[in-house]
Design a protein around this motif. Structure first.
Motif, PDB file in Angstrom:
ATOM      1  N   THR A   1      49.512  43.596  16.469  1.00 55.77           N
ATOM      2  CA  THR A   1      48.436  44.408  17.042  1.00 55.77           C
ATOM      3  C   THR A   1      48.994  45.694  17.637  1.00 55.77           C
ATOM      4  N   ASP A   2      50.163  45.609  18.241  1.00 50.28           N
ATOM      5  CA  ASP A   2      50.800  46.815  18.782  1.00 50.28           C
ATOM      6  C   ASP A   2      51.112  47.808  17.666  1.00 50.28           C
ATOM      7  N   ASP A   3      51.531  47.306  16.505  1.00 50.21           N
ATOM      8  CA  ASP A   3      51.753  48.190  15.357  1.00 50.21           C
ATOM      9  C   ASP A   3      50.475  48.952  15.013  1.00 50.21           C
ATOM     10  N   LEU A   4      49.363  48.230  14.953  1.00 52.21           N
ATOM     11  CA  LEU A   4      48.089  48.852  14.578  1.00 52.21           C
ATOM     12  C   LEU A   4      47.686  49.931  15.571  1.00 52.21           C
ATOM     13  N   ILE A   5      47.878  49.656  16.847  1.00 49.15           N
ATOM     14  CA  ILE A   5      47.501  50.618  17.878  1.00 49.15           C
ATOM     15  C   ILE A   5      48.398  51.852  17.826  1.00 49.15           C
ATOM     16  N   ARG A   6      49.687  51.654  17.630  1.00 48.75           N
ATOM     17  CA  ARG A   6      50.637  52.769  17.660  1.00 48.75           C
ATOM     18  C   ARG A   6      50.454  53.725  16.491  1.00 48.75           C
ATOM     19  N   VAL A   7      50.098  53.202  15.309  1.00 50.27           N
ATOM     20  CA  VAL A   7      49.986  54.080  14.147  1.00 50.27           C
ATOM     21  C   VAL A   7      48.594  54.680  14.002  1.00 50.27           C
ATOM     22  N   LEU A   8      47.676  54.312  14.888  1.00 57.48           N
ATOM     23  CA  LEU A   8      46.303  54.787  14.758  1.00 57.48           C
ATOM     24  C   LEU A   8      46.206  56.293  14.947  1.00 57.48           C
ATOM     25  N   HIS A   9      45.559  56.945  14.000  1.00 60.88           N
ATOM     26  CA  HIS A   9      45.190  58.357  14.148  1.00 60.88           C
ATOM     27  C   HIS A   9      43.676  58.405  14.250  1.00 60.88           C
ATOM     28  N   ASN A  10      43.189  58.724  15.431  1.00 57.11           N
ATOM     29  CA  ASN A  10      41.746  58.734  15.679  1.00 57.11           C
ATOM     30  C   ASN A  10      41.319  60.109  16.188  1.00 57.11           C
ATOM     31  N   PRO A  11      40.885  61.002  15.297  1.00 56.63           N
ATOM     32  CA  PRO A  11      40.498  62.346  15.726  1.00 56.63           C
ATOM     33  C   PRO A  11      39.258  62.381  16.608  1.00 56.63           C
ATOM     34  N   LEU A  12      38.535  61.273  16.702  1.00 57.03           N
ATOM     35  CA  LEU A  12      37.385  61.246  17.603  1.00 57.03           C
ATOM     36  C   LEU A  12      37.804  61.306  19.073  1.00 57.03           C
ATOM     37  N   ARG A  13      39.081  61.077  19.347  1.00 53.74           N
ATOM     38  CA  ARG A  13      39.555  61.220  20.726  1.00 53.74           C
ATOM     39  C   ARG A  13      39.262  62.609  21.275  1.00 53.74           C
ATOM     40  N   ASP A  14      39.254  63.607  20.404  1.00 52.42           N
ATOM     41  CA  ASP A  14      39.000  64.978  20.844  1.00 52.42           C
ATOM     42  C   ASP A  14      37.569  65.167  21.346  1.00 52.42           C
ATOM     43  N   TYR A  15      36.680  64.244  20.990  1.00 52.83           N
ATOM     44  CA  TYR A  15      35.258  64.411  21.317  1.00 52.83           C
ATOM     45  C   TYR A  15      34.754  63.348  22.296  1.00 52.83           C
ATOM     46  N   GLU A  16      35.657  62.573  22.886  1.00 54.70           N
ATOM     47  CA  GLU A  16      35.228  61.432  23.693  1.00 54.70           C
ATOM     48  C   GLU A  16      34.347  61.821  24.867  1.00 54.70           C
ATOM     49  N   ASN A  17      34.597  62.988  25.463  1.00 59.55           N
ATOM     50  CA  ASN A  17      33.766  63.393  26.609  1.00 59.55           C
ATOM     51  C   ASN A  17      32.365  63.825  26.183  1.00 59.55           C
ATOM     52  N   GLU A  18      32.103  63.835  24.868  1.00 64.93           N
ATOM     53  CA  GLU A  18      30.779  64.188  24.358  1.00 64.93           C
ATOM     54  C   GLU A  18      30.013  62.969  23.861  1.00 64.93           C
ATOM     55  N   PHE A  19      30.609  61.768  23.965  1.00 58.88           N
ATOM     56  CA  PHE A  19      29.929  60.566  23.482  1.00 58.88           C
ATOM     57  C   PHE A  19      28.665  60.314  24.295  1.00 58.88           C
ATOM     58  N   VAL A  20      27.578  60.018  23.611  1.00 60.05           N
ATOM     59  CA  VAL A  20      26.347  59.618  24.283  1.00 60.05           C
ATOM     60  C   VAL A  20      26.459  58.147  24.667  1.00 60.05           C
ATOM     61  N   ASN A  21      25.525  57.680  25.485  1.00 61.27           N
ATOM     62  CA  ASN A  21      25.510  56.263  25.853  1.00 61.27           C
ATOM     63  C   ASN A  21      25.190  55.423  24.623  1.00 61.27           C
ATOM     64  N   GLY A  22      25.845  54.288  24.533  1.00 55.19           N
ATOM     65  CA  GLY A  22      25.598  53.399  23.408  1.00 55.19           C
ATOM     66  C   GLY A  22      26.862  52.685  22.984  1.00 55.19           C
ATOM     67  N   ALA A  23      26.699  51.813  22.002  1.00 51.32           N
ATOM     68  CA  ALA A  23      27.803  50.986  21.521  1.00 51.32           C
ATOM     69  C   ALA A  23      28.703  51.763  20.564  1.00 51.32           C
ATOM     70  N   ILE A  24      29.945  51.320  20.485  1.00 53.37           N
ATOM     71  CA  ILE A  24      30.888  51.808  19.471  1.00 53.37           C
ATOM     72  C   ILE A  24      30.990  50.727  18.405  1.00 53.37           C
ATOM     73  N   VAL A  25      30.675  51.106  17.172  1.00 53.28           N
ATOM     74  CA  VAL A  25      30.503  50.135  16.096  1.00 53.28           C
ATOM     75  C   VAL A  25      31.483  50.450  14.964  1.00 53.28           C
ATOM     76  N   ASP A  26      32.212  49.434  14.527  1.00 58.72           N
ATOM     77  CA  ASP A  26      33.110  49.565  13.379  1.00 58.72           C
ATOM     78  C   ASP A  26      32.553  48.687  12.266  1.00 58.72           C
ATOM     79  N   ILE A  27      32.081  49.320  11.182  1.00 64.84           N
ATOM     80  CA  ILE A  27      31.470  48.598  10.076  1.00 64.84           C
ATOM     81  C   ILE A  27      32.502  48.460   8.952  1.00 64.84           C
ATOM     82  N   GLY A  28      32.712  47.212   8.531  1.00 66.89           N
ATOM     83  CA  GLY A  28      33.827  46.933   7.640  1.00 66.89           C
ATOM     84  C   GLY A  28      35.116  46.927   8.428  1.00 66.89           C
TER      85      GLY A  28
END
Length: 243
Positions: free
Chosen positions: A18-45
């Motif tokens: 699991t640490d491998d998965l977290i370390r290699v993650l590239h998530n460009p949505l981090r740049d927009y986190e302060n703009e997230f509206v209220n609601g769930a975060i959903v990963d489909i598939g």
């Protein structure tokens, strides 16, 4: 999930922590986190998801959706092994277009490595299904195989037997922009597998050959030589936001 894919994901689970998965993650949505509206975060598939781990320490409701219980069980094992986790996370065995999605507001939806298993008409239906749970400001992250993907050969009559569509930016914009989204990010990449990823491929192939009861060493080596080729993978990543 057929036996071949189950064996691959077994090999994946054995190789990547699991640490491998977290370390290699590239998530460009981090740049927009302060703009997230209220609601769930959903990963489909979601599979054994990297993206939900990125929000495990937030107070957001997290929803992982996959149509393979094996993957959801593996993900649960990873979550249970994390220390001091008190997260509102729901793991659901659902199939896009066949099952009803959870009825609540989605702040962010990850569609990573899933849309290329559907043709364009089905993708449009998926977006229509999702928009029922989106509000103005909701984000959708998309990661698909591009039309430059090494396996894409339009002259091959079996080209879309497994991956139903290889995408261009125009394909994606044609799905999202008319549906009321703006595109915030577009990135097209080509990459070779790392040594660890290739080791996973080899471990999977060993398991698969055992399953097929192919034990002759020369035959096994011949098959491995044919299949263990590090072809460059070409993908498109886009972020869209509902206006």
């Amino acid at each position: 999930m057929d036996t071949q894919m189950r064996l691959y994901w077994e090999a994946y689970s054995e190789t990547f922590t699991t640490d491998d998965l977290i370390r290699v993650l590239h998530n460009p949505l981090r740049d927009y986190e302060n703009e997230f509206v209220n609601g769930a975060i959903v990963d489909i598939g979601c599979g054994q998801t990297t993206f939900l781990f990125d929000y495990i320490s937030t107070n957001r409701k997290l929803i992982g959706i996959d149509n393979e219980q094996f993957q959801l069980d593996q993900l649960k094992n990873r979550l249970d092994a994390l220390p001091n986790i008190d997260t509102n996370i729901e793991l659901l065995n659902l199939t896009l277009l066949n099952d009803t999605l959870p009825s609540e507001t989605y702040s962010v939806v990850f569609l990573a490595n899933i849309l290329h298993f559907f043709d364009l008409a089905q993708c449009q239906n998926i977006i229509t299904q999702l928009t029922l749970n989106l509000v103005s400001g909701s984000f959708i992250y998309v990661w698909v195989h591009s039309d430059k993907y090494y396996a894409n050969d339009p002259s091959n009559p079996e080209n879309n037997d497994y991956f139903k569509h290889y995408f261009s930016l125009a394909d994606l914009d044609g799905l999202f922009i008319p549906s009321g989204f703006e595109r915030l990010l577009y990135s097209e990449t080509e990459r070779l597998f790392s040594k660890k990823e290739m080791q996973t491929q080899e471990k999977w192939l060993e398991k698969h050959l055992d399953h097929l009861e192919i034990f002759d060493e020369s035959e096994r080596e011949s098959i491995k030589e044919e299949h263990l080729i590090n072809n460059p993978e070409s993908d498109i990543i886009c972020i869209y936001r509902l206006l």
